[in-house]
Write a protein that holds these residues in place. Sequence first.
Motif, PDB file in Angstrom:
ATOM      1  N   ASP A   1       0.839  -1.201   0.000  1.00  0.00           N
ATOM      2  CA  ASP A   1       0.000   0.000   0.000  1.00  0.00           C
ATOM      3  C   ASP A   1       0.875   1.253   0.000  1.00  0.00           C
ATOM      4  O   ASP A   1       2.101   1.176  -0.062  1.00  0.00           O
ATOM      5  CB  ASP A   1      -0.961   0.013   1.193  1.00  0.00           C
ATOM      6  N   GLN A   2       0.222   2.412   0.075  1.00  0.00           N
ATOM      7  CA  GLN A   2       0.916   3.703   0.065  1.00  0.00           C
ATOM      8  C   GLN A   2       0.698   4.450   1.384  1.00  0.00           C
ATOM      9  O   GLN A   2       0.737   5.678   1.422  1.00  0.00           O
ATOM     10  CB  GLN A   2       0.400   4.557  -1.104  1.00  0.00           C
ATOM     11  N   LEU A   3       0.481   3.706   2.443  1.00  0.00           N
ATOM     12  CA  LEU A   3       0.123   4.307   3.726  1.00  0.00           C
ATOM     13  C   LEU A   3       1.246   5.190   4.281  1.00  0.00           C
ATOM     14  O   LEU A   3       0.988   6.277   4.810  1.00  0.00           O
ATOM     15  CB  LEU A   3      -0.239   3.212   4.722  1.00  0.00           C
TER      16      LEU A   3
ATOM     17  N   VAL B   1       1.306   8.468   2.541  1.00  0.00           N
ATOM     18  CA  VAL B   1       0.195   9.308   2.978  1.00  0.00           C
ATOM     19  C   VAL B   1       0.502   9.966   4.319  1.00  0.00           C
ATOM     20  O   VAL B   1       0.261  11.165   4.514  1.00  0.00           O
ATOM     21  CB  VAL B   1      -1.104   8.483   3.073  1.00  0.00           C
TER      22      VAL B   1
ATOM     23  N   SER C   1       1.032  13.916   4.698  1.00  0.00           N
ATOM     24  CA  SER C   1       0.069  14.612   5.548  1.00  0.00           C
ATOM     25  C   SER C   1       0.773  15.472   6.591  1.00  0.00           C
ATOM     26  O   SER C   1       0.365  16.611   6.863  1.00  0.00           O
ATOM     27  CB  SER C   1      -0.855  13.603   6.234  1.00  0.00           C
TER      28      SER C   1
ATOM     29  N   ILE D   1      -8.898  12.154   4.874  1.00  0.00           N
ATOM     30  CA  ILE D   1      -8.053  11.352   3.980  1.00  0.00           C
ATOM     31  C   ILE D   1      -7.270  10.311   4.784  1.00  0.00           C
ATOM     32  O   ILE D   1      -7.125   9.149   4.360  1.00  0.00           O
ATOM     33  CB  ILE D   1      -7.097  12.261   3.183  1.00  0.00           C
TER      34      ILE D   1
ATOM     35  N   SER E   1      -7.575   6.393   4.327  1.00  0.00           N
ATOM     36  CA  SER E   1      -6.385   5.587   4.028  1.00  0.00           C
ATOM     37  C   SER E   1      -6.282   4.401   4.976  1.00  0.00           C
ATOM     38  O   SER E   1      -5.918   3.291   4.567  1.00  0.00           O
ATOM     39  CB  SER E   1      -5.126   6.456   4.135  1.00  0.00           C
TER      40      SER E   1
ATOM     41  N   LEU F   1      -7.938   2.557   1.419  1.00  0.00           N
ATOM     42  CA  LEU F   1      -7.892   3.235   0.121  1.00  0.00           C
ATOM     43  C   LEU F   1      -6.520   3.152  -0.520  1.00  0.00           C
ATOM     44  O   LEU F   1      -6.401   3.175  -1.751  1.00  0.00           O
ATOM     45  CB  LEU F   1      -8.294   4.699   0.290  1.00  0.00           C
ATOM     46  N   THR F   2      -5.476   3.059   0.280  1.00  0.00           N
ATOM     47  CA  THR F   2      -4.117   3.091  -0.255  1.00  0.00           C
ATOM     48  C   THR F   2      -3.714   1.793  -0.951  1.00  0.00           C
ATOM     49  O   THR F   2      -2.624   1.701  -1.508  1.00  0.00           O
ATOM     50  CB  THR F   2      -3.117   3.390   0.878  1.00  0.00           C
TER      51      THR F   2
ATOM     52  N   THR G   1     -14.951   8.477   0.319  1.00  0.00           N
ATOM     53  CA  THR G   1     -14.329   9.120  -0.840  1.00  0.00           C
ATOM     54  C   THR G   1     -15.174  10.295  -1.323  1.00  0.00           C
ATOM     55  O   THR G   1     -14.647  11.369  -1.661  1.00  0.00           O
ATOM     56  CB  THR G   1     -14.130   8.113  -1.984  1.00  0.00           C
TER      57      THR G   1
ATOM     58  N   THR H   1      -8.475   2.850  -6.674  1.00  0.00           N
ATOM     59  CA  THR H   1      -8.030   3.209  -5.318  1.00  0.00           C
ATOM     60  C   THR H   1      -6.547   3.585  -5.294  1.00  0.00           C
ATOM     61  O   THR H   1      -6.151   4.507  -4.576  1.00  0.00           O
ATOM     62  CB  THR H   1      -8.287   2.049  -4.352  1.00  0.00           C
TER      63      THR H   1
ATOM     64  N   THR I   1      -5.403   7.478  -4.348  1.00  0.00           N
ATOM     65  CA  THR I   1      -4.469   7.822  -3.273  1.00  0.00           C
ATOM     66  C   THR I   1      -3.420   8.806  -3.765  1.00  0.00           C
ATOM     67  O   THR I   1      -3.094   9.787  -3.090  1.00  0.00           O
ATOM     68  CB  THR I   1      -3.780   6.549  -2.733  1.00  0.00           C
TER      69      THR I   1
END
Length: 421
Positions: free
Chosen positions: A24-26, A29, A33, A79, A83, A87-88, A106, A255, A259
């Motif tokens: 994932d892309q957590l 994010v 953030s 967001i 996440s 979502l990521t 979303t 998704t 992201t």
Amino acid sequence: MDPTYTSVIPPPHGTQPNFINPPDQLVAVYVTSALVLALPTIGVSARLFVRFFIVPGHRIEDYLNYFAFACFVPYVAVILHLSGMGLTRHLYDITLTQIPNLLYWTNIVYCIYSVPTAAAKLSVLFQLKSIFTTGTHNAVFRVKAVSIVINVVFYAGLFFSYVFQCWPREKIWLGETVAGTCTNAAQVNLSSGILNIISDVEALLIPTWAIWHLSMPVKRKLAALSVFGVSLIAIAIGIGGMYVRIVLLTDTDETWWLTKLALFATTEISIVIFVGCMPFFSRLYHHFRSPKPTTTTTASSRSGIVTFGSSGKTGKHRKGDKLTSTLAKYMGPRGATGMTTLGSEGGYDEEDEFELRKHVASTATAGVATPVAYSQMEDFESGGEAVVSTNQGGAQNNILKTSQIEQTYARRQEDDRRRGL
């Protein structure tokens, strides 16, 4: 078929769905953030400090900037919540049972997006209008007025298009299980990206065009332009976001790309809020760098009454004086570029500080020439200070007068010596 263990889309050839610990892309994010929240926090803090302690008083662009930041924080929070829900991940690593909740939140993100974006863009537009129109309805004024109207109409329409993306609204997250109609959210995203790029380019070109036509050395023009150069970052981010929006038109792995779009969107809003606060960093720098103005009386000089900001030609103003003055008011040191009004101790007045465009400097006595070297941009660049004079003895021949606000300023003795007077 159990929806709890069924992926939304088939995985690529040779890949198996991973519902336990998928890539994932957590991390991206979380890091983004933190950065996008820190940047506007610093900018807004600087703006608040200037507005409360250096130049008291607020304008519409200030309130819009604060409002944009206040809406941006919950936008990022939603967001992060989204996440954490998954979502990521790639869409093929998400189960059918997760989709309704993801789609619901979303849509919430989409709806919130329009509010801080519109407020941040309008704050910059109003600020540029205040700086570069200098109280006249010139070409810049008309361009900014039209831009403000367009942005208000567009982002209001964007907000309602997301709120009523489907009718009934339940169809947004329940899909085909509910009868109704929906608009194409990807197309709406695309139009949003186009306007974002246009407004970011405009926020850079207008000050560039206006400053470059001022009668000042190139070095000073570049110094003034550097304040607005952060807009280049917003433009680059807007182009990156535009690319992602185009990909979303055709790619089924929504998704994953949503992201990435969220990362671009939050960064762009953060930069726009920060761009609006950039002039206040210059103000802070000059405030802490410059010595406090004094109220002593200087010796008289040989030249007669001179007009603050006017040219050496009788009754005429140098090209760009009003704009130069307004730039100095926004970004120069200590009040009117280091000058304090007669009878004050470094105090600041809303009109004196930010409405100089309404108080165009004019000659106090007809037929008196004014040295060209006296300009606000000179003080803006150097951080120079002028000393306040009283109106006793021969001091009448040493004052700098801004005619419409009837305030007097003392001529600096060292300036006379520098000019050989």
